[in-house]
Design a protein around this motif. Sequence first.
Motif, PDB file in Angstrom:
ATOM      1  N   LEU A   1      10.229  10.546  -6.428  1.00 39.66           N
ATOM      2  CA  LEU A   1      10.255  11.551  -7.579  1.00 39.66           C
ATOM      3  C   LEU A   1       9.055  11.713  -8.240  1.00 39.66           C
ATOM      4  O   LEU A   1       8.808  11.261  -9.191  1.00 39.66           O
ATOM      5  N   VAL A   2       7.798  11.903  -7.293  1.00 45.76           N
ATOM      6  CA  VAL A   2       6.400  12.083  -8.164  1.00 45.76           C
ATOM      7  C   VAL A   2       5.807  13.424  -7.498  1.00 45.76           C
ATOM      8  O   VAL A   2       6.334  13.910  -6.598  1.00 45.76           O
ATOM      9  N   ASP A   3       4.899  13.729  -8.468  1.00 42.60           N
ATOM     10  CA  ASP A   3       4.314  15.184  -8.171  1.00 42.60           C
ATOM     11  C   ASP A   3       3.266  15.030  -7.153  1.00 42.60           C
ATOM     12  O   ASP A   3       3.194  16.140  -6.277  1.00 42.60           O
ATOM     13  N   ARG A   4       2.455  13.921  -6.788  1.00 49.22           N
ATOM     14  CA  ARG A   4       1.483  13.650  -5.919  1.00 49.22           C
ATOM     15  C   ARG A   4       1.898  12.836  -4.711  1.00 49.22           C
ATOM     16  O   ARG A   4       1.145  11.680  -4.837  1.00 49.22           O
ATOM     17  N   PRO A   5       2.779  12.770  -3.980  1.00 46.70           N
ATOM     18  CA  PRO A   5       3.110  11.754  -3.035  1.00 46.70           C
ATOM     19  C   PRO A   5       2.074  11.658  -1.907  1.00 46.70           C
ATOM     20  O   PRO A   5       1.196  12.650  -1.839  1.00 46.70           O
ATOM     21  N   GLY A   6       1.918  10.541  -1.338  1.00 47.37           N
ATOM     22  CA  GLY A   6       1.022  10.192  -0.248  1.00 47.37           C
ATOM     23  C   GLY A   6       0.842   8.763   0.108  1.00 47.37           C
ATOM     24  O   GLY A   6       1.244   7.953  -0.484  1.00 47.37           O
ATOM     25  N   THR A   7      -0.012   8.600   1.009  1.00 49.31           N
ATOM     26  CA  THR A   7      -0.480   7.184   1.540  1.00 49.31           C
ATOM     27  C   THR A   7      -1.895   7.192   1.096  1.00 49.31           C
ATOM     28  O   THR A   7      -2.867   7.884   1.437  1.00 49.31           O
ATOM     29  N   TYR A   8      -2.117   6.264   0.134  1.00 48.76           N
ATOM     30  CA  TYR A   8      -3.380   6.025  -0.844  1.00 48.76           C
ATOM     31  C   TYR A   8      -4.163   4.870  -0.035  1.00 48.76           C
ATOM     32  O   TYR A   8      -3.804   3.871   0.019  1.00 48.76           O
ATOM     33  N   ASP A   9      -5.373   5.050   0.396  1.00 51.60           N
ATOM     34  CA  ASP A   9      -6.198   3.822   0.740  1.00 51.60           C
ATOM     35  C   ASP A   9      -6.220   2.878  -0.686  1.00 51.60           C
ATOM     36  O   ASP A   9      -6.125   3.324  -1.778  1.00 51.60           O
ATOM     37  N   LEU A  10      -6.521   1.725  -0.352  1.00 54.05           N
ATOM     38  CA  LEU A  10      -6.621   0.625  -1.629  1.00 54.05           C
ATOM     39  C   LEU A  10      -7.535   1.372  -2.721  1.00 54.05           C
ATOM     40  O   LEU A  10      -7.251   1.319  -3.899  1.00 54.05           O
ATOM     41  N   ALA A  11      -8.717   1.795  -2.275  1.00 52.04           N
ATOM     42  CA  ALA A  11      -9.649   2.230  -2.967  1.00 52.04           C
ATOM     43  C   ALA A  11      -9.244   3.505  -3.782  1.00 52.04           C
ATOM     44  O   ALA A  11      -9.534   3.463  -5.038  1.00 52.04           O
TER      45      ALA A  11
END
Length: 302
Positions: A93-103
């Motif tokens: 339940l987030v507006d900007r889901p995704g897989t994010y690099d650590l940086a």
Amino acid sequence: MRRPSKTDPTRAEVTPRHLYLSRRALIAGAGALAATAGAGRAESRFSTDEPLTDLKDITTYNNFYEFGMDKADPSRRAGRMTIDPWAVTIDGLVDRPGTYDLADVLKGQPQEERIYRMRCVEGWSMVIPWTGFELAGLLTRVGVQPAAKYVAFQTLLRPEEMPGVGIPVLDWPYVEGLRLDEAMHPLTILATGIYDEPLLNQNGAPLRLVVPWKYGFKSIKSIVRISLVADEPPTSWNIQNPREYGFYSNVNPQVDHPRWSQASEQRIGDGFFAKRRDTLMFNGYGEEVAGLYAGMDLAKFY
């Protein structure tokens, strides 16, 4: 309690220098340590002024069952875990889901050093100088939707690098959770380092949760997923034994573990014959967090 022996690594040997430097470069390249450059250890208003636990104890006396059940297993075995590259999936339940690099996770998150008391359900405690940032900042950035009431976390599961997962002590991967207001509290941080150095694998590199008013098993290590959810999420130790490990797991000397008292603790580094310390309600952070539990029966919601 395990006592140091002549065969233990020295402080300089805990991790080879080139690994320290490569991890520092990874985090510094993302701007994660910029805010702490030249800062003193007591900069945070949340820091305790109690004596710090020695780095050697912090990095060789650990619970990280993915690498074994002995306190020394993580420091002996966790070096095989690959932490570069690293990514964190943020979903639900987030507006900007995704897989994010650590940086990307670290980008724009102001880091500071916070000296926190940490208490284990087994009765031992440490005082650790964490480097990290408030979880609330990251959650705000991805946009928490109104229906979200809880935050669920998941640890890396990589059996070829984690020999302990072959032991069926828990259902893998390791999972944990917080109520949303707990997650958004300013005491709750995502840690990236200790003692002004990037986290070692045995301490949950490269990113771990730190919730200092709760027992240590709530501070999940090596996070690969953060999910915003509407319902209370499952947590590993509660799944394993709900009678002994509740969802909240607040440090509470008035509620014993079914098999031992929680009224006192042994500070690692005090010496084998040192007098045990009285356990503080909420690990000494009651002034900051007691209001989160107003009206709750803390013997029922343990």
